[in-house]
Design a protein around this motif. Structure first.
Motif, PDB file in Angstrom:
ATOM      1  N   GLU A 124      -1.211  19.451 -11.976  1.00  0.00           N
ATOM      2  CA  GLU A 124      -0.261  19.248 -12.672  1.00  0.00           C
ATOM      3  C   GLU A 124       1.155  18.737 -12.235  1.00  0.00           C
ATOM      4  OE1 GLU A 124      -0.025  23.053 -14.490  1.00  0.00           O
ATOM      5  OE2 GLU A 124      -2.195  22.848 -15.616  1.00  0.00           O
ATOM      6  N   ARG A 125       1.600  19.280 -10.904  1.00  0.00           N
ATOM      7  CA  ARG A 125       2.604  18.676 -10.346  1.00  0.00           C
ATOM      8  C   ARG A 125       2.498  17.421  -9.810  1.00  0.00           C
ATOM      9  NH1 ARG A 125       7.732  18.156 -10.343  1.00  0.00           N
ATOM     10  NH2 ARG A 125       8.568  18.078  -8.030  1.00  0.00           N
ATOM     11  N   SER A 126       1.430  17.058  -9.550  1.00  0.00           N
ATOM     12  CA  SER A 126       1.223  15.429  -9.372  1.00  0.00           C
ATOM     13  C   SER A 126       1.347  14.446 -10.563  1.00  0.00           C
ATOM     14  CB  SER A 126      -0.196  15.129  -8.905  1.00  0.00           C
ATOM     15  OG  SER A 126      -0.501  13.931  -8.858  1.00  0.00           O
ATOM     16  N   ILE A 127       1.050  15.229 -11.846  1.00  0.00           N
ATOM     17  CA  ILE A 127       1.022  14.428 -13.219  1.00  0.00           C
ATOM     18  C   ILE A 127       2.855  14.430 -13.264  1.00  0.00           C
ATOM     19  CG2 ILE A 127       0.923  14.564 -15.438  1.00  0.00           C
ATOM     20  CD1 ILE A 127      -1.842  15.733 -14.851  1.00  0.00           C
ATOM     21  N   GLU A 128       3.599  15.640 -12.912  1.00  0.00           N
ATOM     22  CA  GLU A 128       4.878  15.653 -13.046  1.00  0.00           C
ATOM     23  C   GLU A 128       5.653  14.589 -12.338  1.00  0.00           C
ATOM     24  OE1 GLU A 128       5.895  19.518 -12.560  1.00  0.00           O
ATOM     25  OE2 GLU A 128       5.082  20.641 -14.548  1.00  0.00           O
ATOM     26  N   ILE A 129       5.272  14.481 -11.039  1.00  0.00           N
ATOM     27  CA  ILE A 129       5.902  13.638 -10.107  1.00  0.00           C
ATOM     28  C   ILE A 129       5.671  12.377 -10.639  1.00  0.00           C
ATOM     29  CG2 ILE A 129       5.712  12.572  -7.723  1.00  0.00           C
ATOM     30  CD1 ILE A 129       5.002  15.493  -6.940  1.00  0.00           C
ATOM     31  N   ILE A 144       0.955  -1.196   0.087  1.00  0.00           N
ATOM     32  CA  ILE A 144       0.128  -0.038   0.094  1.00  0.00           C
ATOM     33  C   ILE A 144       0.864   1.218  -0.121  1.00  0.00           C
ATOM     34  CG2 ILE A 144      -1.693   1.294   1.124  1.00  0.00           C
ATOM     35  CD1 ILE A 144      -2.518  -1.297   2.636  1.00  0.00           C
ATOM     36  N   SER A 145       0.759   2.043  -1.073  1.00  0.00           N
ATOM     37  CA  SER A 145       1.418   3.244  -1.010  1.00  0.00           C
ATOM     38  C   SER A 145       0.610   4.577  -0.326  1.00  0.00           C
ATOM     39  CB  SER A 145       1.720   3.632  -2.521  1.00  0.00           C
ATOM     40  OG  SER A 145       2.447   4.905  -2.630  1.00  0.00           O
ATOM     41  N   VAL A 146       1.186   5.358   0.099  1.00  0.00           N
ATOM     42  CA  VAL A 146       0.735   6.730   0.341  1.00  0.00           C
ATOM     43  C   VAL A 146       1.333   7.946  -0.057  1.00  0.00           C
ATOM     44  CG1 VAL A 146      -0.497   5.893   2.549  1.00  0.00           C
ATOM     45  CG2 VAL A 146       1.958   7.021   2.914  1.00  0.00           C
ATOM     46  N   ILE A 147       2.267   7.382  -1.176  1.00  0.00           N
ATOM     47  CA  ILE A 147       3.210   8.586  -1.751  1.00  0.00           C
ATOM     48  C   ILE A 147       2.434   9.305  -2.964  1.00  0.00           C
ATOM     49  CG2 ILE A 147       5.475   8.702  -2.886  1.00  0.00           C
ATOM     50  CD1 ILE A 147       6.017   6.113  -1.461  1.00  0.00           C
ATOM     51  N   ALA A 148       2.302  10.497  -2.831  1.00  0.00           N
ATOM     52  CA  ALA A 148       1.797  11.235  -3.713  1.00  0.00           C
ATOM     53  C   ALA A 148       2.730  11.100  -5.192  1.00  0.00           C
ATOM     54  CB  ALA A 148       1.902  12.754  -3.554  1.00  0.00           C
ATOM     55  N   GLY A 149       2.171  10.890  -6.142  1.00  0.00           N
ATOM     56  CA  GLY A 149       2.429  10.771  -7.541  1.00  0.00           C
ATOM     57  C   GLY A 149       2.968   9.416  -8.162  1.00  0.00           C
ATOM     58  N   LEU A 150       3.056   8.503  -7.110  1.00  0.00           N
ATOM     59  CA  LEU A 150       3.430   7.089  -7.326  1.00  0.00           C
ATOM     60  C   LEU A 150       2.412   6.086  -7.774  1.00  0.00           C
ATOM     61  CD1 LEU A 150       5.986   5.001  -7.134  1.00  0.00           C
ATOM     62  CD2 LEU A 150       5.058   4.356  -4.919  1.00  0.00           C
ATOM     63  N   SER A 151       2.578   5.789  -9.308  1.00  0.00           N
ATOM     64  CA  SER A 151       1.575   5.064  -9.819  1.00  0.00           C
ATOM     65  C   SER A 151       1.415   3.704  -9.640  1.00  0.00           C
ATOM     66  CB  SER A 151       1.383   5.429 -11.382  1.00  0.00           C
ATOM     67  OG  SER A 151       2.576   4.713 -12.030  1.00  0.00           O
ATOM     68  N   ILE A 185      -8.501  32.053  -9.321  1.00  0.00           N
ATOM     69  CA  ILE A 185      -7.394  31.908  -8.313  1.00  0.00           C
ATOM     70  C   ILE A 185      -7.418  30.474  -7.890  1.00  0.00           C
ATOM     71  CG2 ILE A 185      -6.273  32.346  -6.118  1.00  0.00           C
ATOM     72  CD1 ILE A 185      -6.989  35.254  -6.743  1.00  0.00           C
ATOM     73  N   ILE A 186      -8.562  30.105  -7.415  1.00  0.00           N
ATOM     74  CA  ILE A 186      -8.700  28.758  -6.800  1.00  0.00           C
ATOM     75  C   ILE A 186      -8.620  27.515  -7.974  1.00  0.00           C
ATOM     76  CG2 ILE A 186     -10.506  26.902  -5.632  1.00  0.00           C
ATOM     77  CD1 ILE A 186      -9.341  29.214  -3.869  1.00  0.00           C
ATOM     78  N   LYS A 187      -9.205  27.708  -9.065  1.00  0.00           N
ATOM     79  CA  LYS A 187      -8.819  26.996 -10.169  1.00  0.00           C
ATOM     80  C   LYS A 187      -7.558  26.765 -10.398  1.00  0.00           C
ATOM     81  CE  LYS A 187     -10.440  25.555 -14.839  1.00  0.00           C
ATOM     82  NZ  LYS A 187      -9.128  25.175 -15.227  1.00  0.00           N
ATOM     83  N   ALA A 188      -6.842  27.909 -10.500  1.00  0.00           N
ATOM     84  CA  ALA A 188      -5.321  27.925 -10.989  1.00  0.00           C
ATOM     85  C   ALA A 188      -4.467  27.135  -9.848  1.00  0.00           C
ATOM     86  CB  ALA A 188      -4.699  29.454 -10.920  1.00  0.00           C
ATOM     87  N   CYS A 189      -5.117  27.273  -8.558  1.00  0.00           N
ATOM     88  CA  CYS A 189      -4.384  26.570  -7.499  1.00  0.00           C
ATOM     89  C   CYS A 189      -4.682  24.962  -7.775  1.00  0.00           C
ATOM     90  CB  CYS A 189      -5.114  27.145  -6.250  1.00  0.00           C
ATOM     91  SG  CYS A 189      -4.727  25.834  -4.591  1.00  0.00           S
ATOM     92  N   ILE A 190      -5.712  24.421  -7.930  1.00  0.00           N
ATOM     93  CA  ILE A 190      -6.037  23.082  -8.199  1.00  0.00           C
ATOM     94  C   ILE A 190      -5.393  22.499  -9.171  1.00  0.00           C
ATOM     95  CG2 ILE A 190      -7.639  21.465  -8.674  1.00  0.00           C
ATOM     96  CD1 ILE A 190      -7.721  22.557  -5.367  1.00  0.00           C
ATOM     97  N   THR A 224      -5.536  14.227  -5.409  1.00  0.00           N
ATOM     98  CA  THR A 224      -4.321  14.691  -4.741  1.00  0.00           C
ATOM     99  C   THR A 224      -4.539  16.287  -4.335  1.00  0.00           C
ATOM    100  OG1 THR A 224      -2.872  13.263  -5.522  1.00  0.00           O
ATOM    101  CG2 THR A 224      -1.982  14.946  -4.766  1.00  0.00           C
ATOM    102  N   ALA A 225      -5.026  17.019  -5.605  1.00  0.00           N
ATOM    103  CA  ALA A 225      -5.137  18.449  -5.339  1.00  0.00           C
ATOM    104  C   ALA A 225      -5.980  18.759  -4.344  1.00  0.00           C
ATOM    105  CB  ALA A 225      -5.189  18.952  -6.918  1.00  0.00           C
ATOM    106  N   ILE A 226      -7.180  18.271  -4.580  1.00  0.00           N
ATOM    107  CA  ILE A 226      -8.283  18.693  -3.525  1.00  0.00           C
ATOM    108  C   ILE A 226      -8.198  18.358  -2.315  1.00  0.00           C
ATOM    109  CG2 ILE A 226      -9.688  19.293  -5.754  1.00  0.00           C
ATOM    110  CD1 ILE A 226     -11.556  16.960  -4.782  1.00  0.00           C
ATOM    111  N   ALA A 227      -7.670  16.989  -2.086  1.00  0.00           N
ATOM    112  CA  ALA A 227      -7.910  16.548  -0.593  1.00  0.00           C
ATOM    113  C   ALA A 227      -6.620  16.382  -0.164  1.00  0.00           C
ATOM    114  CB  ALA A 227      -8.702  14.863  -0.826  1.00  0.00           C
ATOM    115  N   GLY A 228      -5.523  15.717  -0.799  1.00  0.00           N
ATOM    116  CA  GLY A 228      -4.035  15.713  -0.332  1.00  0.00           C
ATOM    117  C   GLY A 228      -3.458  17.072  -0.064  1.00  0.00           C
TER     118      GLY A 228
END
Length: 272
Positions: free
Chosen positions: A262-267, A95-102, A252-257, A170-174
């Motif tokens: 996008e960073r999650s995808i990059e990771i 079980i992974s709790v690591i952001a971005g690990l597919s 602003i909120i949309k840009a934040c999410i 990841t963006a909204i809950a993590g």
């Protein structure tokens, strides 16, 4: 639960899960094993606080474990997986709790037949109030998925989702709690500048956030209707909302999410 859990990583999320499973007695303290890369002082704190076994012999931990929780930093995940593949067996559940690990990356490295589950809890797990999304890999049995749910329900609510939804989750809950904290910071600063003392401002803001969350949880009404309910024509709430709208709050909120997603995808892409 007659399972031994081995935690690889001893940061805040790992501690939150350890606290949850031991507090609710889903497993006993003797069934929890913990290690990390090099921070022995951190392991000593965890052992003292929760009465669990902190063991630096990683091979021995895997032999004893039924469930392996990957909770290290994302940058260390690749090395851990490459090491783990030589010791992992099909009876293990990873079980992974690591952001971005597919799931794809875990299955590709660990090999065919290894059940892997991807989760996305948040730091509110520390007080048993996480919102945790769970996705299963190709080799996960239904009973193993329910096992993961049982574990993470000790630190909050769970939701089983398709993995492609994980970047947004990841963006909204993590990351989401940090965004709310930042808004509270800004409101606190404005209140202090308007003459309130910090303790009063923070106490009132804290209860306001709790109350709003409870209303979302229990009222049965959607956020838009709850907002409308307290927005009297020409009143103070409307005046404040007008400023948010005029300054592009929704954009602003949309840009934040979008930025967090996008960073999650990059990771994730960097792990491939």
């Amino acid at each position: 639960m007659n399972k031994t859990i081995a935690f690889f990583g001893a940061g805040n999320l790992a501690e939150a899960i350890i606290a949850g499973v031991t507090r609710t007695k889903v497993v006993t303290r003797e069934q929890v094993l913990v290690t990390n890369r090099s921070d022995k002082a951190r392991l000593d704190v965890i052992a003292e606080k929760y009465g669990v076994t902190c063991n630096r012999n990683k091979e021995e931990m895997i032999q004893e474990a039924d469930i392996i929780i990957l909770a290290m930093k994302p940058k260390d995940a690749g090395n851990y997986l490459n090491w783990l593949k030589d010791y992992i067996k099909p009876h293990h559940v990873v079980i992974s709790v690591i952001a971005g690990l597919s799931i794809e990356q875990m299955e590709k490295t660990l090999g065919e037949g290894i059940p892997v589950i991807r989760t996305m809890p948040n730091t509110s797990a520390l007080i048993g109030q996480s919102a945790t999304a769970i996705s299963k890999g190709s080799y996960v049995q239904l009973s193993q998925l329910y096992l993961a749910e049982e574990l993470f329900q000790t630190v909050g609510t769970t939701k089983i989702v398709e993995e492609e939804q994980m970047h947004t989750i990841t963006a909204i809950a993590g990351s989401g709690p940090a965004f709310f904290y930042y808004m509270v910071e800004a409101m606190e600063k404005a209140a202090i500048e308007a003459g309130l003392d910090r303790d009063t401002a923070l106490e009132l803001l804290t209860q306001t956030v709790i109350g709003a969350g409870k209303m979302l949880e229990s009222s049965g009404e959607d956020p838009e209707q709850l907002r409308i309910n307290i927005t009297s024509p020409s009143g103070t709430t409307e005046a404040g909302l007008n400023q948010l709208m005029a300054n592009g709050f929704d954009k602003i909120i949309k840009a934040c999410i979008d930025g967090a997603r996008e960073r999650s995808i990059e990771i994730t892409n960097a792990q491939k």
